[in-house]
Design a protein around this motif. Sequence first.
Motif, short mmCIF file in Angstrom:
data_model
loop_
_atom_site.label_atom_id
_atom_site.label_comp_id
_atom_site.label_asym_id
_atom_site.label_seq_id
_atom_site.Cartn_x
_atom_site.Cartn_y
_atom_site.Cartn_z
N ASP A 74 37.05 47.34 -68.74
CA ASP A 74 37.00 47.20 -70.19
C ASP A 74 38.25 46.48 -70.70
OD1 ASP A 74 35.79 47.82 -72.82
OD2 ASP A 74 37.63 49.00 -73.07
N GLU A 75 39.40 46.83 -70.16
CA GLU A 75 40.64 46.16 -70.59
C GLU A 75 40.61 44.68 -70.23
OE1 GLU A 75 45.48 46.52 -70.14
OE2 GLU A 75 44.20 47.84 -68.97
N ALA A 76 40.11 44.36 -69.03
CA ALA A 76 40.01 42.95 -68.63
C ALA A 76 39.07 42.20 -69.56
CB ALA A 76 39.52 42.85 -67.18
N MET A 77 37.95 42.82 -69.94
CA MET A 77 37.01 42.13 -70.84
C MET A 77 37.59 41.96 -72.24
SD MET A 77 33.31 43.50 -69.69
CE MET A 77 32.92 43.58 -67.96
N VAL A 86 35.21 37.94 -63.43
CA VAL A 86 34.32 37.50 -62.37
C VAL A 86 34.44 38.45 -61.18
CG1 VAL A 86 33.79 35.59 -60.81
CG2 VAL A 86 34.66 35.12 -63.10
N GLY A 87 33.31 38.77 -60.59
CA GLY A 87 33.29 39.57 -59.37
C GLY A 87 32.69 38.74 -58.25
N SER A 88 33.11 39.03 -57.05
CA SER A 88 32.59 38.31 -55.90
C SER A 88 31.61 39.22 -55.17
CB SER A 88 33.75 37.93 -54.97
OG SER A 88 33.25 37.34 -53.80
N TYR A 89 30.39 38.76 -55.03
CA TYR A 89 29.35 39.55 -54.38
C TYR A 89 29.05 38.96 -53.02
CZ TYR A 89 24.95 41.84 -53.47
OH TYR A 89 23.94 42.58 -52.89
N ASN A 90 29.28 39.77 -51.97
CA ASN A 90 29.01 39.28 -50.62
C ASN A 90 27.90 40.08 -49.93
OD1 ASN A 90 30.18 41.68 -49.97
ND2 ASN A 90 32.01 40.80 -49.03
N GLY A 91 27.29 41.02 -50.65
CA GLY A 91 26.19 41.79 -50.07
C GLY A 91 26.61 43.09 -49.42
N ILE A 98 30.92 47.46 -56.96
CA ILE A 98 31.62 46.65 -57.97
C ILE A 98 30.61 45.98 -58.91
CG2 ILE A 98 33.11 44.64 -58.33
CD1 ILE A 98 34.54 47.15 -57.29
N LEU A 99 29.52 45.47 -58.36
CA LEU A 99 28.50 44.83 -59.18
C LEU A 99 27.96 45.81 -60.23
CD1 LEU A 99 26.45 42.47 -59.70
CD2 LEU A 99 24.96 43.65 -58.08
N HIS A 100 27.65 47.03 -59.82
CA HIS A 100 27.10 48.00 -60.77
C HIS A 100 28.16 48.48 -61.77
CE1 HIS A 100 23.13 48.08 -59.16
NE2 HIS A 100 23.57 48.34 -57.94
N LEU A 101 29.41 48.63 -61.34
CA LEU A 101 30.47 48.98 -62.28
C LEU A 101 30.66 47.88 -63.32
CD1 LEU A 101 33.13 50.57 -59.91
CD2 LEU A 101 31.94 51.73 -61.78
N MET A 102 30.64 46.63 -62.87
CA MET A 102 30.80 45.51 -63.80
C MET A 102 29.62 45.42 -64.76
SD MET A 102 32.52 42.49 -61.52
CE MET A 102 32.81 41.44 -62.95
N ARG A 103 28.43 45.67 -64.25
CA ARG A 103 27.23 45.64 -65.10
C ARG A 103 27.32 46.71 -66.18
NH1 ARG A 103 21.79 47.97 -64.38
NH2 ARG A 103 22.63 49.16 -62.65
N ALA A 104 27.72 47.92 -65.80
CA ALA A 104 27.84 49.01 -66.77
C ALA A 104 28.96 48.74 -67.78
CB ALA A 104 28.09 50.33 -66.04
N ALA A 105 30.10 48.25 -67.29
CA ALA A 105 31.23 47.97 -68.19
C ALA A 105 30.89 46.84 -69.16
CB ALA A 105 32.47 47.62 -67.36
#
Length: 167
Positions: A74-77, A86-91, A98-105
């Motif tokens: 939230d602070e970064a946004m 930006v998050g890096s998704y490697n599977g 991290i993907l789901h935390l970023m989506r929720a945030a």
Amino acid sequence: TPRRHPNWRVRRRDDPPPPSTSTSSSTSTSTSLHSSAPWDSAAYATSLSLHDDLTSCDDARMAKLIDDALATLDEAMRLYGPENVVGSYNGGKDAVVILHLMRAAHANFHRSRVAAEEAATAAAAAAAAAEKGDEETATTAISIPIPMPPSPPPPPPPGPPAATPPA
């Protein structure tokens, strides 16, 4: 000045998009960095639900970790804007978390920004109505519930008068 990794770069909103290296007619990556698509209502609702579920975690140890992660995002946004986080998704499993935390945030950031814009619009409408002397509109334009602190406890009932010591 903070140390930056040599591959990090900061993009500002007014920076022109980098030249496209794509030869296909589809939307290039550089163009997608500078465009904004509206939230799909179902994805937005599930992301908000995920945020609410994460913040209501009953496990004290996990709740602190989740709250710290969401607060950092939230602070970064707030500081850099959601388009620059930006998050890096490697599977991998960590990347999925991290993907789901970023989506929720991100959904929660959008919800709080919409609420702030609605409050500002209502306040501006009330100020304009008050300036025009429209008492009814001025009082009805501000209908956003604001939580108030609890009332102080009532004073104790008066007791019998204190006895004065003999002289």
